[in-house]
Design a protein around this motif. Structure first.
Motif, PDB file in Angstrom:
ATOM      1  N   LYS A   1       2.499   6.699  -6.976  1.00 15.40           N
ATOM      2  CA  LYS A   1       1.525   7.665  -7.506  1.00 15.40           C
ATOM      3  C   LYS A   1       1.990   9.089  -7.270  1.00 15.40           C
ATOM      4  O   LYS A   1       1.799   9.960  -8.104  1.00 15.40           O
ATOM      5  CB  LYS A   1       0.164   7.439  -6.847  1.00 15.40           C
ATOM      6  CG  LYS A   1      -0.562   6.283  -7.457  1.00 15.40           C
ATOM      7  CD  LYS A   1      -2.047   6.407  -7.221  1.00 15.40           C
ATOM      8  CE  LYS A   1      -2.713   5.105  -7.582  1.00 15.40           C
ATOM      9  NZ  LYS A   1      -3.649   4.665  -6.545  1.00 15.40           N
TER      10      LYS A   1
ATOM     11  N   THR B   1       0.838  -1.206   0.000  1.00 18.68           N
ATOM     12  CA  THR B   1       0.000   0.000   0.000  1.00 18.68           C
ATOM     13  C   THR B   1       0.871   1.253   0.000  1.00 18.68           C
ATOM     14  O   THR B   1       0.627   2.204  -0.757  1.00 18.68           O
ATOM     15  CB  THR B   1      -0.854   0.027   1.302  1.00 18.68           C
ATOM     16  OG1 THR B   1      -1.235  -1.304   1.599  1.00 18.68           O
ATOM     17  CG2 THR B   1      -2.035   0.918   1.202  1.00 18.68           C
TER      18      THR B   1
ATOM     19  N   GLU C   1       1.161   3.992  -3.184  1.00 22.53           N
ATOM     20  CA  GLU C   1       0.853   5.394  -2.887  1.00 22.53           C
ATOM     21  C   GLU C   1       2.065   6.277  -3.223  1.00 22.53           C
ATOM     22  O   GLU C   1       1.935   7.345  -3.830  1.00 22.53           O
ATOM     23  CB  GLU C   1       0.532   5.463  -1.390  1.00 22.53           C
ATOM     24  CG  GLU C   1       0.067   6.755  -0.851  1.00 22.53           C
ATOM     25  CD  GLU C   1      -0.059   6.621   0.670  1.00 22.53           C
ATOM     26  OE1 GLU C   1      -1.046   6.028   1.136  1.00 22.53           O
ATOM     27  OE2 GLU C   1       0.849   7.097   1.384  1.00 22.53           O
TER      28      GLU C   1
END
Ligand code: GLU
Length: 209
Positions: free
Chosen positions: A22, A15, A19
């Motif tokens: 991105k 995760t 993130e």
């Protein structure tokens, strides 16, 4: 030259890495991938195109684990493809590397390593780094001591000409993420629940200053 993220700590790495990737999207990229170390094994997921493609793959085939590295690639050597997307591995598949930059003497290194029996699976300059570390690590007797592994990485990197920021994982050392840089950006973030690396600060800001 694109983006690198990495995490070692107590949280689910996947995760955090997605993130982070991105948040590095603004740097531009043609493919992305990540590697997660879990229970003594390193697994990869890679994809051409948008990070949402990688996210889709991970949704179908999730990767548990609390240590990992991620990469967005802007191809310099080898077409944008799944095989050329990072992370790259050595022959034993126990060492993985993500790399930003260009290794100028890669073709010479690749020929030398091929003569020693190393099999290459991509057209990238990056893949030589994983095999060089494997070679040094083997020469050092594969002793399960962190210091020996660091030294093998150091020796391998001293062979390289060019620019790099690298994140390196070994399945034999599940608690460490080895990083190095030369003429490429890489920042370290020290957090409460773990430590982070990234090519640029925005990827770290939600977690640490
Ligand atoms: N030279 C490496 C490659 O072509 C890394 C490119 C990058 O910095 O994204 O795979």
């Amino acid at each position: 030259m694109c983006g690198i993220v990495g995490y070692v700590g107590e949280r689910t790495a996947c995760t955090i890495l997605l993130e982070g990737l991105k948040r590095l999207e603004y740097r531009g990229y043609d493919s992305s991938g990540l590697a997660i170390l879990d229970r003594g094994e390193i697994q990869l997921r890679r994809s051409v195109g948008k990070i949402s493609n990688l996210q889709g793959i991970l949704k179908k085939n999730p990767l548990p684990g609390q240590v990992g590295v991620g990469h967005t690639r802007w191809a310099t050597h080898g077409i944008p493809s799944e095989e050329n997307a990072h992370p790259h591995r050595d022959c034993t598949q126990r060492i993985v590397v993500v790399h930003n930059g260009i290794i100028e003497n890669y073709s010479q290194i690749k020929s030398q390593l091929s003569r020693k029996g190393h099999a290459f699976l991509s057209q990238t300059d990056t893949e030589v780094i994983a095999h060089l570390i494997e070679e040094e690590w083997r020469a050092a007797g594969r002793r399960l001591k962190e210091k020996e592994f660091f030294n093998s990485v150091r020796k391998a990197l001293s062979t390289l000409e060019g620019a790099y920021a690298v994140g390196i994982l070994s399945a034999d050392f599940p608690e460490i993420l080895v990083v190095a840089r030369k003429d490429c950006p890489l920042v370290l973030g020290v957090g409460k629940d773990g430590n982070y690396i990234a090519s640029d600060i925005p990827a770290l800001l939600p977690h640490t200053r």
